[in-house]
Design an enzyme around this catalytic site. Structure first.
Site, short mmCIF file in Angstrom:
data_model
loop_
_atom_site.label_atom_id
_atom_site.label_comp_id
_atom_site.label_asym_id
_atom_site.label_seq_id
_atom_site.Cartn_x
_atom_site.Cartn_y
_atom_site.Cartn_z
N HIS A 1 0.82 -1.22 0.00
CA HIS A 1 0.00 0.00 0.00
C HIS A 1 0.86 1.27 0.00
O HIS A 1 0.35 2.36 -0.31
CB HIS A 1 -1.00 -0.01 1.18
CG HIS A 1 -0.41 0.29 2.52
ND1 HIS A 1 -0.10 -0.69 3.43
CD2 HIS A 1 -0.08 1.46 3.11
CE1 HIS A 1 0.37 -0.14 4.54
NE2 HIS A 1 0.40 1.17 4.37
N ASP B 1 0.08 -7.56 1.42
CA ASP B 1 0.60 -6.20 1.59
C ASP B 1 2.13 -6.17 1.62
O ASP B 1 2.74 -5.50 2.46
CB ASP B 1 0.04 -5.56 2.86
CG ASP B 1 0.12 -4.03 2.83
OD1 ASP B 1 0.31 -3.48 1.73
OD2 ASP B 1 0.00 -3.40 3.89
N SER C 1 4.61 2.65 7.81
CA SER C 1 4.28 1.45 7.04
C SER C 1 5.48 0.98 6.23
O SER C 1 6.14 1.77 5.55
CB SER C 1 3.13 1.74 6.07
OG SER C 1 1.91 1.83 6.75
#
Length: 367
Positions: free
Chosen positions: A94, A124, A204
């Protein structure tokens, strides 16, 4: 509500780059300052791992409203880490989703373009290849891989990433929970690590380390009841044991190879109407394992009446009551594995088929 730790908007980073000698001097200074043993341990973990953590910038091509020219605009930043000295960097999918160009900034603030080698949206994970000279690759410091097997709730962990564009920020906490499950697509991520180490926008793709400085997970999501994308003290990391297999496949094949029966499954409402549990086979792909084994698709007879196909009820003895159950069973297998599929045919006949799983092509719509 669980959401990916959102990418932060780019801001001018605060550099913490230190050469090896300076890093040693920092630790020596900390010792001379009389810091506690646990503080010295934290400093060592940070100094040893910051060269492995990178900043990832997602750049998108957008058409100017006024001039109609195509402009390249930074859409957000995230984190990543050096996987090997061949210039591979691992991050969250992402973080780079929708990017027309990806830039990676190292600890010394040198920036390189990166090509997307492959990715797995459901788990992911994405792998990048840095476009850099050979001598620069040789100087890369890959992260020290640990294991997510045998982790315990309560053990100390460290998160390093680039929250809010502030590069190489360290937070610490403990493992708050194990065996969590995150759903980012068709295939859930299992055995997710829950931590209270602060994970904020820009974290992230960053590293979650154990107290020895070994990588045990990739920071990927936060529990966000407010919807504002800030840390709530409940963060989640993809276990490194899952990541190792995914990265290995991406580096070898350019993508993740997922096992498939070669069937198109019907919406769950189809079986709810007749009160059956399982997964209805809507269609069978020509040449697939399912076709070779003899599974029957849904069809119509000469009069136009609908003839239901086989209803898959179990795989290798594990009950299949829904499409999710089937996907979870297949996700635990590998391409080439042999499985036994039990089906209900015609509402009365129960049959078992042995078949060898094939590769599921991304976007094919088959399972």
């Amino acid at each position: 509500m669980t959401a990916p730790a959102p990418a932060s908007l780019p801001v001018k980073p605060v550099s913490l780059a230190l050469p090896d000698q300076a890093a040693k001097e920092t630790v020596q200074a900390a010792q001379q300052a009389g810091l506690a043993a646990d503080e010295l341990s934290t400093i060592r973990v940070f100094q040893a791992n910051t060269p492995s953590v990178v900043n990832v910038t997602n750049i998108r091509a957008m058409q100017s409203y006024y001039s109609m020219d195509v402009e390249r605009i930074p859409a957000g930043t995230g984190s990543g880490f050096v996987w090997d000295r061949q210039g591979h960097v691992v991050t969250n999918f992402h973080v780079i989703k929708g990017a027309s160009e990806v830039k990676v900034t190292l600890l010394d603030q040198s920036t390189y373009s990166a090509k997307v080698v492959g990715f797995d949206p459901d788990k992911d994970v994405a792998v990048l290849q840095l476009d850099m000279p050979e001598e620069a690759r040789a100087a890369l410091q890959p992260v020290s891989l640990g294991s997510s097997t045998g982790l315990m709730v309560g053990q100390r962990v460290y998160a390093i990433g680039n929250p809010f564009g502030l590069d190489h920020t360290l937070t610490q906490g403990i493992i708050s929970g194990l065996g969590r499950e995150l759903s980012t697509g068709l295939y859930p991520i299992k055995n997710v690590i829950q931590t209270d180490a602060a994970i904020n926008p820009g974290n992230s793709g960053g590293v979650l380390l154990d107290s020895k400085g070994n990588l045990i997970g990739i920071n990927t999501a936060i529990a966000d009841p407010t919807g504002k994308g800030s840390s709530s003290g409940v963060g989640f990391a993809i276990p490194i044991d899952t990541v190792k297999g995914l990265v290995g496949q991406i580096l070898q094949y350019g993508r993740v190879m997922r096992p498939s029966l070669g069937v198109v499954i019907a919406p769950p409402q189809a079986l709810q109407r007749i009160g059956e549990k399982g997964v209805l086979v809507l269609d069978v792909t020509p040449g697939s394992p399912a076709e070779r084994a003899g599974l029957r698709p849904t069809s119509r007879n000469a009069a136009g009446d609908l003839i239901l196909g086989d209803i898959i009820t179990s795989v290798d003895g594990a009950p299949v009551a829904s499409a999710r159950d089937l996907l979870e069973q297949l996700d635990a297998k590998r391409v080439g594995d042999k499985v036994v599929v039990d089906v209900l045919r015609g509402g009365r006949q129960r049959l078992s088929f042995s078949l060898q799983l094939a590769d599921r092509v991304l976007g094919s719509g088959t399972e």
